[in-house]
Design a protein around this motif. Sequence first.
Motif, PDB file in Angstrom:
ATOM      1  N   LEU A 231       0.849  -1.050   0.052  1.00 57.75           N
ATOM      2  CA  LEU A 231       0.131  -0.007  -0.013  1.00 57.75           C
ATOM      3  C   LEU A 231       0.991   1.178   0.034  1.00 57.75           C
ATOM      4  O   LEU A 231       1.916   1.521   0.653  1.00 57.75           O
ATOM      5  CB  LEU A 231      -0.711  -0.003   1.427  1.00 57.75           C
ATOM      6  N   LEU A 232       0.433   2.164  -0.730  1.00 55.26           N
ATOM      7  CA  LEU A 232       1.106   3.459  -0.764  1.00 55.26           C
ATOM      8  C   LEU A 232      -0.065   4.627  -0.199  1.00 55.26           C
ATOM      9  O   LEU A 232      -1.059   4.769  -0.717  1.00 55.26           O
ATOM     10  CB  LEU A 232       1.403   4.119  -2.221  1.00 55.26           C
ATOM     11  N   VAL A 233       0.392   5.162   0.691  1.00 53.30           N
ATOM     12  CA  VAL A 233      -0.434   6.044   1.642  1.00 53.30           C
ATOM     13  C   VAL A 233       0.089   7.648   1.442  1.00 53.30           C
ATOM     14  O   VAL A 233       1.073   8.007   1.535  1.00 53.30           O
ATOM     15  CB  VAL A 233      -0.713   5.812   2.888  1.00 53.30           C
ATOM     16  N   VAL A 234      -0.788   8.439   1.035  1.00 54.58           N
ATOM     17  CA  VAL A 234      -0.753   9.962   0.977  1.00 54.58           C
ATOM     18  C   VAL A 234      -1.811  10.771   1.465  1.00 54.58           C
ATOM     19  O   VAL A 234      -2.789  10.118   1.572  1.00 54.58           O
ATOM     20  CB  VAL A 234      -0.649  10.315  -0.698  1.00 54.58           C
ATOM     21  N   GLY A 235      -1.490  11.867   1.875  1.00 57.10           N
ATOM     22  CA  GLY A 235      -2.407  12.735   1.923  1.00 57.10           C
ATOM     23  C   GLY A 235      -3.292  13.528   0.973  1.00 57.10           C
ATOM     24  O   GLY A 235      -2.896  13.595  -0.200  1.00 57.10           O
ATOM     25  N   HIS A 236      -4.502  13.787   1.362  1.00 56.44           N
ATOM     26  CA  HIS A 236      -5.307  14.343   0.337  1.00 56.44           C
ATOM     27  C   HIS A 236      -4.719  15.595  -0.222  1.00 56.44           C
ATOM     28  O   HIS A 236      -4.577  15.842  -1.654  1.00 56.44           O
ATOM     29  CB  HIS A 236      -6.577  14.693   0.973  1.00 56.44           C
ATOM     30  N   ARG A 237      -4.212  16.199   0.228  1.00 59.16           N
ATOM     31  CA  ARG A 237      -3.321  17.646   0.060  1.00 59.16           C
ATOM     32  C   ARG A 237      -2.124  17.601   0.905  1.00 59.16           C
ATOM     33  O   ARG A 237      -2.169  17.784   2.050  1.00 59.16           O
ATOM     34  CB  ARG A 237      -4.154  18.900  -0.142  1.00 59.16           C
ATOM     35  N   GLY A 238      -0.914  17.984   0.324  1.00 60.63           N
ATOM     36  CA  GLY A 238       0.268  18.231   1.016  1.00 60.63           C
ATOM     37  C   GLY A 238       0.508  19.674   1.563  1.00 60.63           C
ATOM     38  O   GLY A 238      -0.557  20.365   1.213  1.00 60.63           O
ATOM     39  N   ARG A 239       1.709  20.017   1.856  1.00 63.08           N
ATOM     40  CA  ARG A 239       1.744  21.371   2.137  1.00 63.08           C
ATOM     41  C   ARG A 239       1.836  22.262   1.085  1.00 63.08           C
ATOM     42  O   ARG A 239       1.377  23.480   1.159  1.00 63.08           O
ATOM     43  CB  ARG A 239       3.391  21.440   2.801  1.00 63.08           C
ATOM     44  N   GLY A 240       1.994  21.645  -0.201  1.00 63.79           N
ATOM     45  CA  GLY A 240       1.927  22.611  -1.281  1.00 63.79           C
ATOM     46  C   GLY A 240       0.462  22.559  -1.928  1.00 63.79           C
ATOM     47  O   GLY A 240       0.396  23.560  -3.086  1.00 63.79           O
ATOM     48  N   GLY A 241      -0.264  22.259  -1.350  1.00 63.93           N
ATOM     49  CA  GLY A 241      -1.777  22.104  -2.090  1.00 63.93           C
ATOM     50  C   GLY A 241      -2.299  23.434  -1.734  1.00 63.93           C
ATOM     51  O   GLY A 241      -1.930  24.135  -0.868  1.00 63.93           O
ATOM     52  N   PHE A 242      -3.232  23.922  -2.702  1.00 62.56           N
ATOM     53  CA  PHE A 242      -3.833  25.202  -2.523  1.00 62.56           C
ATOM     54  C   PHE A 242      -5.373  24.716  -2.021  1.00 62.56           C
ATOM     55  O   PHE A 242      -5.997  23.544  -2.490  1.00 62.56           O
ATOM     56  CB  PHE A 242      -3.990  25.722  -3.848  1.00 62.56           C
ATOM     57  N   ALA A 263      -3.598   4.496  -0.979  1.00 60.69           N
ATOM     58  CA  ALA A 263      -4.970   5.386   0.083  1.00 60.69           C
ATOM     59  C   ALA A 263      -4.600   6.661   0.050  1.00 60.69           C
ATOM     60  O   ALA A 263      -3.410   7.259   0.464  1.00 60.69           O
ATOM     61  CB  ALA A 263      -4.381   4.601   1.567  1.00 60.69           C
ATOM     62  N   VAL A 264      -5.691   7.318  -0.130  1.00 59.04           N
ATOM     63  CA  VAL A 264      -5.726   8.804   0.038  1.00 59.04           C
ATOM     64  C   VAL A 264      -6.584   9.039   1.295  1.00 59.04           C
ATOM     65  O   VAL A 264      -7.497   8.825   1.421  1.00 59.04           O
ATOM     66  CB  VAL A 264      -6.409   9.458  -1.134  1.00 59.04           C
ATOM     67  N   VAL A 265      -6.099  10.014   2.300  1.00 59.22           N
ATOM     68  CA  VAL A 265      -6.673  10.259   3.694  1.00 59.22           C
ATOM     69  C   VAL A 265      -6.691  11.522   3.470  1.00 59.22           C
ATOM     70  O   VAL A 265      -5.802  12.345   3.248  1.00 59.22           O
ATOM     71  CB  VAL A 265      -5.869   9.479   4.610  1.00 59.22           C
ATOM     72  N   ARG A 266      -7.701  12.231   4.426  1.00 56.50           N
ATOM     73  CA  ARG A 266      -7.991  13.455   4.430  1.00 56.50           C
ATOM     74  C   ARG A 266      -7.815  13.879   6.003  1.00 56.50           C
ATOM     75  O   ARG A 266      -8.092  13.001   6.749  1.00 56.50           O
ATOM     76  CB  ARG A 266      -9.564  13.678   4.253  1.00 56.50           C
ATOM     77  N   THR A 267      -7.604  15.110   6.464  1.00 59.13           N
ATOM     78  CA  THR A 267      -7.362  15.525   7.626  1.00 59.13           C
ATOM     79  C   THR A 267      -9.189  15.675   8.151  1.00 59.13           C
ATOM     80  O   THR A 267      -9.890  15.725   7.201  1.00 59.13           O
ATOM     81  CB  THR A 267      -6.711  16.670   7.878  1.00 59.13           C
ATOM     82  N   ALA A 268      -9.065  15.837   9.351  1.00 55.74           N
ATOM     83  CA  ALA A 268     -10.678  16.114  10.039  1.00 55.74           C
ATOM     84  C   ALA A 268     -11.243  17.520   9.379  1.00 55.74           C
ATOM     85  O   ALA A 268     -12.539  17.433   8.919  1.00 55.74           O
ATOM     86  CB  ALA A 268     -10.666  16.050  11.577  1.00 55.74           C
ATOM     87  N   GLU A 269     -10.230  18.581   9.113  1.00 57.24           N
ATOM     88  CA  GLU A 269     -10.906  19.635   8.535  1.00 57.24           C
ATOM     89  C   GLU A 269     -11.090  19.440   7.326  1.00 57.24           C
ATOM     90  O   GLU A 269     -11.877  20.341   6.594  1.00 57.24           O
ATOM     91  CB  GLU A 269      -9.660  20.671   8.656  1.00 57.24           C
ATOM     92  N   GLN A 270     -10.731  18.605   6.556  1.00 57.08           N
ATOM     93  CA  GLN A 270     -11.074  18.343   5.112  1.00 57.08           C
ATOM     94  C   GLN A 270     -12.195  17.657   4.579  1.00 57.08           C
ATOM     95  O   GLN A 270     -12.929  17.583   3.737  1.00 57.08           O
ATOM     96  CB  GLN A 270      -9.842  17.832   4.318  1.00 57.08           C
TER      97      GLN A 270
END
Length: 271
Positions: A231-242, A263-270
């Motif tokens: 599995l490859l896990v990434v955030g929905h948007r990284g530090r460079g995301g707009f 796997a694409v995961v969001r923060t609670a705020e997203q």
Amino acid sequence: MVSSRSVVVGVDGSPSSAQAVLWAGSEAAHPLHLVLVNDHPARAARCEKTVGELAERCRRAHPGLLVTEEVVAGHPAQELVRRSDDAPLLVVGSHGHGVFRDVLLGGISTSVAAHARCPVVVVRGTPRTTGPVVVGVDDSPGSRTALRHAFDFAARRHERLVAVQALPDAYFTAGVYPRLDPQEIRTRADLHLAEQLAGWCAEHPDVAVHRDVANQHPVAALCAAAEDAQLLVVGHRGRGGFAGLMLGSVANGVLHHSPCPVAVVRTAEQR
């Protein structure tokens, strides 16, 4: 009876969606609910047959796992995103089937990953039952959420974790650089990566962790590290995301190029 905590799997009868069902079944932490979204009334009977066969195949592969199935009318991406409100996880294949007008092909799976409010796994490449868990790290809130998901998955599978930070991201780490020394940048980047991992390593002492500071674009670095991964896990948007982007460029890139499930995961705020 559908459990409110069932993992939702979007299916369409394609080999890719069958892989998604079997991958989701291997998790076995929650019941599975297979959803085939039919966008044409004339296909109703075939849809029922297709989803029933997939559910039975999953039951045979994973005895004891509760598997339910459903055919629902509507737009595939919209309906699957709606199901993400209550699901712990949403799983889709990366390619669809011509019989059902490519309902999970490319744009649909990407749209689901962009808009779903729970973690999404897009099953692509050749799913494996062994191998490391790879996670992208860039010190963003999305990266920290991805680390939580990756460590939990690695602990359940008793596998090692590979944390990847692309060297271009290292130029944004704290510190004063009197001269552009590549080795100094790499050393500081590795120390910064270790700091980001420290708390998670303490929380999961049984998970072996490998740090990888890569002198590549983040998408290239993550896909290279994931060659033999489960599995490859990434955030929905990284530090460079707009804020206006529905899916970050790194997440979008690995969804199209990863050799393993993503796997694409969001923060609670997203959410």
